[in-house]
Design a protein around this motif. Sequence first.
Motif, mmCIF file in Angstrom:
data_model
loop_
_atom_site.group_PDB
_atom_site.id
_atom_site.type_symbol
_atom_site.label_atom_id
_atom_site.label_comp_id
_atom_site.label_asym_id
_atom_site.label_seq_id
_atom_site.Cartn_x
_atom_site.Cartn_y
_atom_site.Cartn_z
ATOM 1 N N ALA A 64 66.630 119.482 122.655
ATOM 2 C CA ALA A 64 67.645 119.914 123.628
ATOM 3 C C ALA A 64 68.256 118.948 124.947
ATOM 4 O O ALA A 64 69.657 120.146 125.319
ATOM 5 N N LEU A 65 68.469 117.679 124.838
ATOM 6 C CA LEU A 65 69.893 117.188 124.927
ATOM 7 C C LEU A 65 70.945 117.844 124.430
ATOM 8 O O LEU A 65 72.044 117.318 124.319
ATOM 9 N N ALA A 66 70.357 117.434 122.467
ATOM 10 C CA ALA A 66 71.540 117.196 121.836
ATOM 11 C C ALA A 66 72.335 118.945 121.751
ATOM 12 O O ALA A 66 73.438 119.064 122.064
ATOM 13 N N GLN A 67 71.815 120.009 122.761
ATOM 14 C CA GLN A 67 72.504 121.568 122.070
ATOM 15 C C GLN A 67 72.875 121.188 123.609
ATOM 16 O O GLN A 67 73.408 121.929 123.497
ATOM 17 N N ALA A 68 72.403 120.897 124.929
ATOM 18 C CA ALA A 68 73.517 120.949 125.993
ATOM 19 C C ALA A 68 74.551 119.442 125.722
ATOM 20 O O ALA A 68 75.587 120.036 126.573
ATOM 21 N N GLU A 69 74.270 118.746 124.999
ATOM 22 C CA GLU A 69 75.698 117.925 124.538
ATOM 23 C C GLU A 69 75.541 116.923 125.831
ATOM 24 O O GLU A 69 76.231 116.463 126.558
ATOM 25 N N VAL A 70 73.872 116.500 125.824
ATOM 26 C CA VAL A 70 73.587 115.264 127.419
ATOM 27 C C VAL A 70 73.349 113.839 126.992
ATOM 28 O O VAL A 70 72.083 114.087 125.792
ATOM 29 N N SER A 71 73.607 113.341 127.411
ATOM 30 C CA SER A 71 73.729 111.711 126.962
ATOM 31 C C SER A 71 72.252 111.367 127.297
ATOM 32 O O SER A 71 72.281 111.986 128.722
ATOM 33 N N PRO A 72 71.181 110.418 126.991
ATOM 34 C CA PRO A 72 70.112 110.552 127.957
ATOM 35 C C PRO A 72 70.368 109.586 128.800
ATOM 36 O O PRO A 72 69.885 109.485 130.087
ATOM 37 N N ASP A 73 71.404 108.968 128.962
ATOM 38 C CA ASP A 73 72.057 107.798 130.312
ATOM 39 C C ASP A 73 72.557 108.686 131.289
ATOM 40 O O ASP A 73 72.534 108.441 132.212
ATOM 41 N N ASP A 74 72.818 109.909 131.125
ATOM 42 C CA ASP A 74 72.896 110.710 132.194
ATOM 43 C C ASP A 74 73.122 111.728 132.462
ATOM 44 O O ASP A 74 72.371 112.325 133.979
ATOM 45 N N LEU A 75 71.058 111.685 132.555
ATOM 46 C CA LEU A 75 70.101 112.065 132.879
ATOM 47 C C LEU A 75 69.761 111.324 134.761
ATOM 48 O O LEU A 75 69.436 110.058 134.683
ATOM 49 N N ASP A 76 69.414 112.033 135.042
ATOM 50 C CA ASP A 76 68.981 111.211 136.640
ATOM 51 C C ASP A 76 67.312 111.949 136.856
ATOM 52 O O ASP A 76 67.351 110.999 137.504
ATOM 53 N N LEU A 77 67.157 112.086 136.519
ATOM 54 C CA LEU A 77 65.183 112.788 136.269
ATOM 55 C C LEU A 77 64.254 113.299 134.955
ATOM 56 O O LEU A 77 64.922 114.125 134.400
ATOM 57 N N ILE A 78 63.248 112.852 135.117
ATOM 58 C CA ILE A 78 62.635 112.765 134.049
ATOM 59 C C ILE A 78 61.213 114.343 134.605
ATOM 60 O O ILE A 78 60.194 112.917 135.244
#
Length: 343
Positions: A64-78
Amino acid sequence: MTIRSRISGIGKYVPERVLTNFDLEKLVNTSDTWIQERTGVRERHIAADDETASSMGILAAQQALAQAEVSPDDLDLIIAATTSPDGMFPAIASRIQDGLGANHAGAFDINAACVGFLSALATASQFIATGTYQRILVIGSEVLSRIIDWNDRNTCVLFGDGAGAVVLEAAEQGGPLSFVLHSDGSGASSLYAHGPCSAPNGLEADGYFISMDGRRIFKFAVQAMESAIREAIDKAGLDLSDVDLMIPHQANLRIIKATAKALGLPPERAMINVDRYGNTSSASIPMALREAWEQDRLHEGDRLAMVTFGGGLVWGAMIFEWSAVGPVRPKAAPVHATTASGS
Ligand code: UT7
């Protein structure tokens, strides 16, 4: 003004091992014909000994992160939904946070049985709507094979293992238009797994595995899914004819078909993959969503009706306006015609 949100990435993971109905014929007194006719399930995936809800959740999340091109470091919440966590605590969301290296994210689990993912998505959308967070990872992951009594033909033919994940990001358009969540805890005895937990009866061996009154749940499911969708549609100010695709909890093909019929939705407007995965509880909606995307069934502006029910008893629905997956890009700057210079 509340802030909208969109799903910018969807991931799915299923364990390699496949258990077919024919395999089950060797375990309990059942048949491929009975299972297919009564449930629509042909096969399901079973976790390897070293796999857990968190390890599978990490793999779905990475996709999911790869498709969104979001780095795990940029996540605010899981937020992770599961009924089969690695342990009582820590939350699998924390294990996933560590596995991903999401160093700035908070993390917690939600247990609402098969309504877990929808509850987590609704929760995430509220954090975004209020401007508290911008990027949230929402996961549903289950190793139900570990809480199934493989001698009980009433339940062992139904369930499977798997994980699904979405990245939800603040956006200008798309996202939940409405949602409804309901509970009737007086129905707890018709679908439950007691242990391991703190209640005295949870320590009894016969309460450990999933226990279910199938007929009762079947009747409840159709009525609950129909009414939840009608309520969510009303809340969104829409009409049932506005639903482009229903993404139902994949519990039983007959339940899905009966719900579509009760709503007057053509069967082709229901996403179905229960045949290959069985019921994966909180993972079923994000897994179905990923496959709907892979099959090119999600289009800009589509209204999706996610709907589910489960042990609690709980049920709920969300009307979600689809916006294409991929990175949330800032609006392109207006292109000005350049004045020709020189000759
Ligand atoms: O996430 C929520 C989880 N739970 C659900 O969604 C479950 C909802 N319920 C169902 O999906 C269905 O009720 C089942 C699939 C569990 C059962 O289907 P059904 O059409 O309601 O069957 P039934 O319970 O009425 O049983 C019919 C017969 C019974 O035999 P008799 O009494 O007619 O002789 C059962 O003993 O089928 C028998 N049976 C089986 N036979 C072969 C029950 N399980 C099996 C089996 N293989 N696995």
